[in-house]
Write a protein that holds these residues in place. Structure first.
Motif, PDB file in Angstrom:
ATOM      1  N   TYR A 197      34.156 -14.041  32.273  1.00 19.09           N
ATOM      2  CA  TYR A 197      34.380 -15.686  32.686  1.00 19.09           C
ATOM      3  C   TYR A 197      33.744 -16.667  31.703  1.00 19.09           C
ATOM      4  O   TYR A 197      32.726 -17.172  31.950  1.00 19.09           O
ATOM      5  CB  TYR A 197      33.805 -16.071  34.146  1.00 19.09           C
ATOM      6  CG  TYR A 197      34.395 -17.144  34.747  1.00 19.09           C
ATOM      7  CD1 TYR A 197      35.693 -17.154  35.121  1.00 19.09           C
ATOM      8  CD2 TYR A 197      33.435 -18.033  34.756  1.00 19.09           C
ATOM      9  CE1 TYR A 197      36.077 -18.295  35.797  1.00 19.09           C
ATOM     10  CE2 TYR A 197      34.067 -19.343  35.401  1.00 19.09           C
ATOM     11  CZ  TYR A 197      35.221 -19.494  36.055  1.00 19.09           C
ATOM     12  OH  TYR A 197      35.845 -20.497  36.508  1.00 19.09           O
TER      13      TYR A 197
ATOM     14  N   GLU B 155      34.450 -19.510  30.990  1.00 17.41           N
ATOM     15  CA  GLU B 155      34.769 -20.952  31.476  1.00 17.41           C
ATOM     16  C   GLU B 155      33.101 -21.308  32.130  1.00 17.41           C
ATOM     17  O   GLU B 155      33.076 -22.566  32.405  1.00 17.41           O
ATOM     18  CB  GLU B 155      35.729 -21.040  32.318  1.00 17.41           C
ATOM     19  CG  GLU B 155      36.817 -20.956  31.835  1.00 17.41           C
ATOM     20  CD  GLU B 155      37.595 -19.465  31.782  1.00 17.41           C
ATOM     21  OE1 GLU B 155      38.880 -19.172  31.672  1.00 17.41           O
ATOM     22  OE2 GLU B 155      36.818 -18.586  32.199  1.00 17.41           O
TER      23      GLU B 155
ATOM     24  N   ASP C   7      27.279 -19.597  36.762  1.00 19.03           N
ATOM     25  CA  ASP C   7      28.315 -20.631  37.375  1.00 19.03           C
ATOM     26  C   ASP C   7      28.571 -20.662  38.756  1.00 19.03           C
ATOM     27  O   ASP C   7      29.390 -19.736  39.208  1.00 19.03           O
ATOM     28  CB  ASP C   7      29.627 -20.719  36.603  1.00 19.03           C
ATOM     29  CG  ASP C   7      30.560 -21.826  37.088  1.00 19.03           C
ATOM     30  OD1 ASP C   7      30.152 -22.720  38.029  1.00 19.03           O
ATOM     31  OD2 ASP C   7      31.668 -21.833  36.713  1.00 19.03           O
TER      32      ASP C   7
ATOM     33  N   GLN D  37      36.624 -19.880  23.942  1.00 19.57           N
ATOM     34  CA  GLN D  37      36.764 -20.253  25.204  1.00 19.57           C
ATOM     35  C   GLN D  37      35.406 -20.928  25.858  1.00 19.57           C
ATOM     36  O   GLN D  37      35.429 -21.991  26.268  1.00 19.57           O
ATOM     37  CB  GLN D  37      37.445 -19.306  26.220  1.00 19.57           C
ATOM     38  CG  GLN D  37      37.574 -19.837  27.729  1.00 19.57           C
ATOM     39  CD  GLN D  37      39.007 -20.912  27.469  1.00 19.57           C
ATOM     40  OE1 GLN D  37      39.856 -20.268  26.862  1.00 19.57           O
ATOM     41  NE2 GLN D  37      39.262 -21.760  28.358  1.00 19.57           N
TER      42      GLN D  37
ATOM     43  N   GLY E  10      34.596 -25.176  26.118  1.00 19.78           N
ATOM     44  CA  GLY E  10      33.756 -25.831  27.226  1.00 19.78           C
ATOM     45  C   GLY E  10      32.725 -26.655  26.801  1.00 19.78           C
ATOM     46  O   GLY E  10      32.358 -27.815  27.282  1.00 19.78           O
TER      47      GLY E  10
END
Length: 427
Positions: free
Chosen positions: A319, A321, A255, A359, A363
């Motif tokens: 992470y 996300e 990302d 999580q 997303g």
């Protein structure tokens, strides 16, 4: 009820042949692992014996509630010498595919996942202009034999990985504490060991060490073109023989983010790691998206990991996300369905894996709710396994394996993902 996913969503986990099967003796990695002064912390040996225990492992996936399995067929087993195909190995993979069918598990097969036949490396490896044709010939043979059992094929795993490896090696030389590679690399800090290893490497392959072009070696621009041309030629061969098989490739994507002033650096990173390859992907049937963490750019380049950030065993920022963000970015550039072919973390704290899965999937669900076509989620990895140069110390699996007894123990995260798959929803 929770957050529902589309009907027929593919829920599964991934493995790679060399990392789980064991005794892959005709591969380049086997040779490199067993050299004097090897950069590999330990050899793969019998790995987790998936070569013999695949029926047990596939049955465990079905019991959990998973309905898909991404695994790789090993080129070095199928074609141990150039032009000589091994019928017994085709039958081995046929039985794997039949085991999936019996358990109502959809196979997503990767035809090249990092390891290559030793003979290919001696013939110039992944810098040779002949490699795309050789790879297409191998793919042709596999599809002729097994195509009727292969609904999804990924030609090459992480076709762009050498770009990330080159960057990681450069940052490690500068001793910068930045995101790690999405593959197990041991850059080594003992120069005399490195020299011994490269001498042994040269002798083993009969080439100067700079001409041993395994898949995970840093690439030239020509080498990158070779890899993506191999994808293109394999795709054409697969479609000629098995037109109903859906074909794609997988890429490793961070990302990529920026702080003020870092926008240009981030844009360059996207161009280098993804956008430049779009011409090769436009007519694929799906895109295999692989994400583990983020990379944040400032005016001078990639930034160190945030102070106090939770770090995984691979040296990456925790992470989850990142997955949804990368799905959104890819969907704006490429108008084909997405299958998440790898996503996960290396950790001994399985509660963090459970939280990561939740999580990351939130997303993905948000992306689907916004109309993005995501057809499946394959967690990396089904089992703790051989993480390349870093050996067996990194724990990515939904299933723990005692390598002394090869006994499998399903972790709470495996049960958790299986329950999500059964409900087709996250709470």
């Amino acid at each position: 009820m929770g957050l529902l996913f589309p009907d027929h969503f593919l829920w599964g986990a991934s493995t790679a042949a060399h990392q789980v099967e064991g005794n892959n003796t005709n591969s380049d990695f086997w040779l490199m692992e067993n050299l004097e002064g090897s950069l590999f912390k330990e050899p793969s040996g019998s790995a987790v014996d998936h070569y013999n225990r695949y029926r047990e492992d596939i049955a465990a996936m079905a019991r959990l509630g998973l309905n898909a399995y991404r695994f790789s067929i090993e080129w070095a087993r199928i074609e141990p010498e150039e032009g000589r195909f091994e019928p017994a190995e085709i039958e081995h993979y046929r039985d794997m595919l039949l085991a999936c069918k019996e358990s109502n598990i959809t196979p997503i097969v990767t035809l090249h996942h990092f390891s290559s036949p030793q003979w290919l490396i001696r013939e110039g490896g992944w810098e040779s202009a002949q490699t795309p044709a050789r790879f297409a010939r191998y793919c042709t043979h596999v599809m002729r034999e097994l195509g009727d059992l292969l609904p999804y094929v990924c030609t090459i795993n992480e076709a762009n990985i050498s770009i990330g490896i080159k960057k990681i090696m450069k940052r490690m030389q500068a001793q910068a504490k930045t995101p790690g590679a999405q593959v197990g690399l041991n850059t080594g800090d003992n120069m005399s060991q490195m020299q011994k290893y490269f001498m042994a490497l040269s002798k083993a392959f009969g080439l100067p060490p700079t001409e041993v072009h395994s898949f995970l070696a840093p690439r030239t621009e020509n080498g990158l073109t070779t890899i993506f041309q191999a994808h293109r030629e394999a795709k054409a061969a697969i479609r000629r023989i098995s037109p109903l098989t859906k074909v794609g490739v997988t890429l490793s994507l961070y990302d990529i983010q920026s702080v003020p002033g870092g926008e240009e650096q981030a844009a360059h990173a996207w161009q280098e790691e993804f956008l430049q390859f779009l011409p090769y992907l436009q007519d694929d049937d799906f895109f295999g998206l692989q994400n583990y963490t983020r990379a944040v750019y400032g005016p001078e380049g990639i930034l160190p990991l945030p102070e106090g950030a939770e770090i995984t065993q691979m040296g990456n920022e925790y992470y989850p996300e990142g997955l949804g963000a990368v799905v959104r970015y890819v969907s704006k550039q490429l108008n084909i369905p997405i299958i998440i072919t790898e996503n996960g973390i290396a950790t001994d704290d399985d509660t963090r894996r459970v939280a990561f899965i939740d999580q990351a999937l939130k997303g993905v669900h948000d992306c689907i709710a916004d109309g993005i076509q995501v057809n499946g989620y394959m967690h990396w990895s089904l089992m703790d396994n051989f993480e390349w140069q870093l050996g067996f110390s990194k724990r990515f699996g939904l299933i723990e394996v005692d390598r002394t007894s090869q006994e499998r123990t399903i972790k709470p995260s495996g049960i958790h993902l299986g329950n999500i798959a059964k409900r087709n929803a996250i709470q």
